[in-house]
Design a protein around this motif. Structure first.
Motif, mmCIF file in Angstrom:
data_model
loop_
_atom_site.group_PDB
_atom_site.id
_atom_site.type_symbol
_atom_site.label_atom_id
_atom_site.label_comp_id
_atom_site.label_asym_id
_atom_site.label_seq_id
_atom_site.Cartn_x
_atom_site.Cartn_y
_atom_site.Cartn_z
ATOM 1 N N ASP A 35 0.608 -1.312 -0.096
ATOM 2 C CA ASP A 35 0.398 -0.027 -0.189
ATOM 3 C C ASP A 35 0.872 1.559 0.306
ATOM 4 N N LEU A 36 2.024 0.938 0.547
ATOM 5 C CA LEU A 36 2.807 2.665 0.774
ATOM 6 C C LEU A 36 2.980 2.531 -0.732
ATOM 7 N N SER A 37 4.055 1.383 -0.939
ATOM 8 C CA SER A 37 4.813 1.530 -2.704
ATOM 9 C C SER A 37 3.690 1.790 -3.546
ATOM 10 N N ILE A 38 2.782 2.128 -3.180
ATOM 11 C CA ILE A 38 1.989 2.954 -4.045
ATOM 12 C C ILE A 38 1.933 4.316 -4.284
ATOM 13 N N ALA A 39 2.071 5.018 -2.795
ATOM 14 C CA ALA A 39 1.894 6.418 -3.016
ATOM 15 C C ALA A 39 3.493 6.744 -3.210
ATOM 16 N N TRP A 40 5.084 5.768 -3.361
ATOM 17 C CA TRP A 40 5.950 5.505 -4.258
ATOM 18 C C TRP A 40 5.682 6.405 -4.974
ATOM 19 N N TYR A 41 4.987 4.544 -5.905
ATOM 20 C CA TYR A 41 5.208 4.831 -7.741
ATOM 21 C C TYR A 41 4.320 5.542 -8.060
ATOM 22 N N LEU A 42 3.244 6.285 -7.412
ATOM 23 C CA LEU A 42 2.375 7.788 -7.652
ATOM 24 C C LEU A 42 3.269 9.274 -7.525
ATOM 25 N N ASN A 43 3.907 9.270 -6.929
ATOM 26 C CA ASN A 43 5.008 10.328 -6.909
ATOM 27 C C ASN A 43 5.820 10.230 -7.944
ATOM 28 N N ARG A 44 6.954 8.394 -7.920
ATOM 29 C CA ARG A 44 7.701 8.492 -9.622
ATOM 30 C C ARG A 44 6.463 8.867 -10.364
#
Length: 573
Positions: A35-44
């Motif tokens: 779930d947290l990786s989704i935020a990182w992915y959206l940032n990138r």
């Protein structure tokens, strides 16, 4: 029962499944990470789009596919193992409760309705299973998700992250304020559901009565009242839950709006990248949603603790014996049965039996007669150890029955009850309940002696004919003869007959009486009878009235005495 001790006791049921909970801990951590990786992915991906960095797209697409695949696999494992542990714990508690119920004394069933006990095994059991899987894991996952989200938020913009600090404490306070209210409402709801279930069971089991007396409207009004009480309690609980959810959601939305406004200002001032804002908004969902959900989860946990309270009250009842006994053979060493000055009453201030004394010799037939309510059936309850006398003593072969193991005590008796209850299954199954290892020849002999063999052979499947729920596919007389065959097959030295021939037609009754006469040489018979001509050949007849034995003797002696027996006998001749 204190909620903390109940919760600790409930956690005891999770210990056998430590390995499953370890797997769920892994899937939980993996889920939080994904779930947290989704935020990182959206940032990138947002920053790559804004900066027109085409070289980043292949790796971003591959990363997205990997996150998707891992999320699907982890979601499957998480759902499967939650269902597995929930079902296993529910089964453990259900079987433990059923085992306890089978070991409880007769007095327990006289003070608890079957509908109430059914609710313990169904809705209460379901609530506990839910709490031991989804609720318990979520109560760990949500704070972990909120903490890690907050740490991640700090790395993006610590000033903006500080705005979110107040969400958790305020939401937890709301859950604490309303948690006790939810638990009380849950207890009341389960109590009302139990009452409604009991009423439904009574109604559906009496179709002949309510149809013949035209009671449909009256019974519907009773059921409607019970159903409305359940609905009102559910709605009241819904209002409490809605207040909790609404307040928590409002706090989360307020924090989200403030964060979005401030974050937008930071982006406009160049203090924050647009990708960071998108990631921040995504993380805000992970921060607000866990705390918003905690209030609801806390309510579910309180409901489960209330359900556990009710189940543990059953489990804490004093049982007749510590474990379900094996079905044993019957005794063969019976010589005498003595009752000395027996007094008993379900309410000690209103005794049903008053200083009863009876002697029963082996191989003799004792008949008990008297008006309804005189205490005849209560005597059988005492003999079988279903109730204990307040005064006096009962002895078999000179030994007080309180000193005899209950399983051994009951092996002295076969019972033909007034209510000829059969279990779902075949005719063979029900007769064989008298003796589990009976041969085919023994089954046929018992059915023949009970005058049941002719109608059994006329059935399409003979002994393998299904009897239906409670024997509903058989006539009343057929059910009674199956009940008699079951008792005869048990071949215990003492045969207890509670109006055993009351449901038979005249011809069947005559044949059963002949069978009883043939069996008297090897059985002691104690028979309760209203149809007095059926017990004229008894070795002794006891006349009971208002809890006492008023007369005793043979038929001829009692007729000559011109007492209560002669009055009763004259009334049926």
């Amino acid at each position: 029962m204190e909620s903390k001790s109940t919760f600790r006791r409930l956690l005891g049921y999770t210990r056998p499944y430590k390995s499953v909970y370890l797997i769920l801990l892994i899937t939980m951590i993996a889920g939080v990470t994904l779930d947290l990786s989704i935020a990182w992915y959206l940032n990138r991906i947002t920053n790559a789009a804004v900066e027109a960095d085409s070289s980043a797209w292949p790796s971003l697409i591959g990363t997205g596919v990997l996150i998707l695949v891992l999320t699907v696999i982890n979601g499957y494992a998480d759902t499967y193992y939650k269902t597995r542990v929930s079902s296993s714990i529910r089964n453990d508690i259900r079987l433990g409760t059923l085992k306890k119920l089978l070991c409880l004394p007769g007095e327990f069933y006289q003070s608890h309705h079957s509908g109430e006990l059914l609710t313990r095994l169904t809705s209460d059991n379901q609530a506990i299973g839910q709490a031991c899987s989804d609720t318990l894991i979520s109560l760990i996952r949500n704070p972990l998700m909120a903490l890690l989200s907050f740490i991640y938020l700090l790395t993006i913009n610590w000033k903006l992250a500080l705005i979110c600090i107040f969400i958790g404490p305020v939401t937890l306070i709301i859950g604490g304020l309303f948690g006790n209210m939810l638990r009380k409402n849950s207890n009341e709801l389960q109590h009302r559901i139990a009452g409604m279930t009991s009423q439904i069971q009574e109604t559906l089991g009496s179709s002949m009565v309510f149809k013949s007396f035209g009671l449909e409207k009256k019974l519907f009004q009773r059921l409607q009242m019970k159903s409305n009480e359940v609905s009102e309690t559910e709605i009241r609980g819904g209002r409490i839950q809605a207040t909790v959810n609404g307040a928590a959601t409002a706090i989360g939305i307020l924090a989200f709006i403030i964060t979005f406004i401030v974050g937008g200002y930071f982006v406009s001032q160049g203090m924050m990248a647009i990708g960071g804002l998108i990631a921040f908004i995504q993380l805000m969902n992970h921060l607000t949603w866990p705390f918003t959900g905690i209030a609801a989860l806390w309510g579910e946990l309180q409901q489960a603790i209330g359900a556990a309270d009710r189940i543990f009250k059953v489990l804490d009842e004093k049982e007749e014996y510590p474990a379900i006994p094996e079905q044993t053979g019957t005794q063969s060493d019976f010589q005498s049965l003595e009752l000395r000055e027996i007094s008993f009453g379900y309410d000690p201030d209103q005794p049903i039996l008053k200083e009863i004394s009876i002697d029963v010799e082996a191989g003799k037939t004792t008949a008990i007669v008297g008006p309804s309510g005189s205490g005849k059936s209560t005597l059988f309850n005492l003999l079988l150890g279903l109730s204990q006398p307040q005064e006096g003593k009962i002895m078999i072969n000179g030994e007080e029955i309180q000193a005899i193991n209950l399983n051994r005590l009951r092996s002295f008796f076969s019972l033909i009850p007034q209510e000829n209850f059969l279990y779902s299954g075949t005719i063979r199954d029900n007769i064989a309940d008298g003796k589990a290892d009976a041969t085919e020849e023994e089954l046929i002999r018992a059915a023949t002696d009970a005058n049941a063999i002719d109608f059994i052979r006329q059935m399409p499947d003979g002994f393998d004919t299904e009897v239906g729920e409670g024997g509903s596919r058989l006539s009343v007389g057929q059910r009674q003869r199956i009940s008699i065959a079951r008792a005869l097959l048990r071949d215990a030295p003492i045969l207890l007959m509670d109006e055993a021939t009351a449901s038979l037609d005249n011809e069947s009754e005559r044949l059963v009486q002949e069978a009883m006469e043939r069996l008297k040489s090897k059985r002691t018979v104690i028979a309760i009878a209203h149809r007095l001509f059926t017990i004229r050949n008894a070795d002794q007849i006891l006349v009971m009235d208002n809890g006492t034995v008023t007369d005793r003797g043979t038929h001829e002696e009692l007729i000559m005495s011109e007492g209560r027996y002669r009055q009763l006998y004259s009334g049926v001749e």
